[in-house]
Design an enzyme around this catalytic site. Structure first.
Site, PDB file in Angstrom:
ATOM      1  N   GLU A 114      -6.908   0.912  -2.504  1.00 54.54           N
ATOM      2  CA  GLU A 114      -6.521   2.315  -2.432  1.00 54.54           C
ATOM      3  C   GLU A 114      -5.202   2.450  -1.675  1.00 54.54           C
ATOM      4  OE1 GLU A 114      -8.605   5.041   0.163  1.00 54.54           O
ATOM      5  OE2 GLU A 114      -9.617   3.370   1.164  1.00 54.54           O
ATOM      6  N   ASP A 228      -4.511 -10.952  12.260  1.00 51.47           N
ATOM      7  CA  ASP A 228      -3.043 -10.976  12.132  1.00 51.47           C
ATOM      8  C   ASP A 228      -2.487  -9.617  12.529  1.00 51.47           C
ATOM      9  OD1 ASP A 228      -0.520 -11.952  11.589  1.00 51.47           O
ATOM     10  OD2 ASP A 228      -0.677 -11.725   9.408  1.00 51.47           O
TER      11      ASP A 228
END
Length: 321
Positions: A114, A228
């Site tokens: 999305e 990350d």
């Protein structure tokens, strides 16, 4: 000669446009064929990634990861990480929902997720509250170990995740699957660098000492990590809801998420009252934070080369004092 060069540049631009169009049409075909959407229109493209308008709303299509092409398995890992992050955060953070992982051709995969309406300013306290909620969430019944049920990557570098589910404590996981594995990859990628291997071997022996202030290794429990979380992977919706994207997730010690945020972001995601109210700094934090940041310096050394060597060596020697 100049006319020929102009023609070659024009041909090159045309090839890029055709390649992007082909990618868009192939993604559209797979979305429709697999019943993910019933209507798909290509809208924008650029840099290998592009947007699609669908009956489910706008979609973002990312081709590859870390600036490189990627296998379908790697992007399936990213999709699973997004699903788990969204569930664990429980609304305190917005995580894009993955819709589909597919291939344009063998070894060249994409992920459709999305598209988010980004643009609000990031409130660090609210971000910290969301990250604290993520780290406090209990691991799911299907995965109680350190690591992740799929092997993965961090950027363009492979990352061992103990996908076989071996029972190991956090200290052993960090030695084998993070610090030790980075050293193995550097031995292959930078075979000349004997100093890195010598200093790294000494540091591996010392790793257990950094965790002694926390008690027995078995007392450290797994939290779901983004993996990350540098500043470029943090954003906000227009209503101010914090957003995290592009994970390299695994289950580990919550402090491990701090490393790259200090490397690229000054640690602001965790140096705030929203996070520290739930996770105050534990004894020995500074050394462990350096150890966790070192992992990302080594990862960048493996990906980008010697520009990151000096920082990694300096951090190792500092930890060995």
């Amino acid at each position: 000669c100049e006319t020929l060069r102009r023609r070659q540049r024009a041909d090159s631009r045309l090839m890029v446009r055709v390649a992007a169009l082909t990618a868009g049409e192939e993604v559209r075909r797979q979305l429709l064929e697999k019943g993910v959407c019933s209507k798909v229109e290509k809208s924008t493209e650029g840099g290998g990634n592009f947007m699609l308008d669908t009956d489910r709303g706008r979609a973002f299509v990312k081709c590859g990861t870390g600036g490189s092409s990627a296998s379908k398995e790697i992007l399936e890992y990213e999709a699973e990480a997004l699903r788990r992050l969204g569930k664990a955060a429980g609304g305190a953070l917005k995580v894009p929902e993955p819709w589909l992982v597919g291939e344009l051709r063998p070894g060249s995969a994409f992920i459709v997720q999305e598209a988010l309406d980004l643009g609000g300013g990031t409130n660090t306290n609210r971000l910290g509250e969301g990250l604290a909620a993520l780290h406090a969430a209990a691991p799911p019944a299907d995965w109680q170990q350190f690591g992740f049920p799929l092997e993965g990557c961090c950027g363009a570098c492979p990352q061992k995740n103990n996908a076989e589910g071996k029972d190991m404590n956090w200290v052993d996981f960090w030695k084998e699957c993070r610090l030790g594995d980075q050293l193995k990859m550097l031995r292959a990628n930078q075979a000349w660098d004997n100093e890195m291997q010598d200093v790294g071997a000494k540091l591996l022996e010392k790793v257990p000492e950094f965790f002694e202030p926390l008690g027995p290794p078995e007392s450290i429990k797994p939290s779901l990590l983004h993996g990350d979380l540098w500043s470029g992977n943090i954003a906000s919706l227009r209503d101010g809801t914090p957003v995290i994207i592009d994970p390299a997730s695994y289950y580990g010690h919550y402090e491990a998420d701090h490393g790259i945020n200090y490397m690229f972001g000054g640690g602001s995601a965790f140096r705030n009252s929203g996070y520290e109210a739930r996770f105050p700094r534990a004894p020995g934090y500074e050394q462990r934070r350096t150890l966790y940041e070192l992992h990302h310096h080594m990862n960048h050394y493996n990906i980008f080369g010697t520009g990151y060597r000096g920082g990694a060596i300096a951090m190792m020697k500092n930890l060995l004092r």
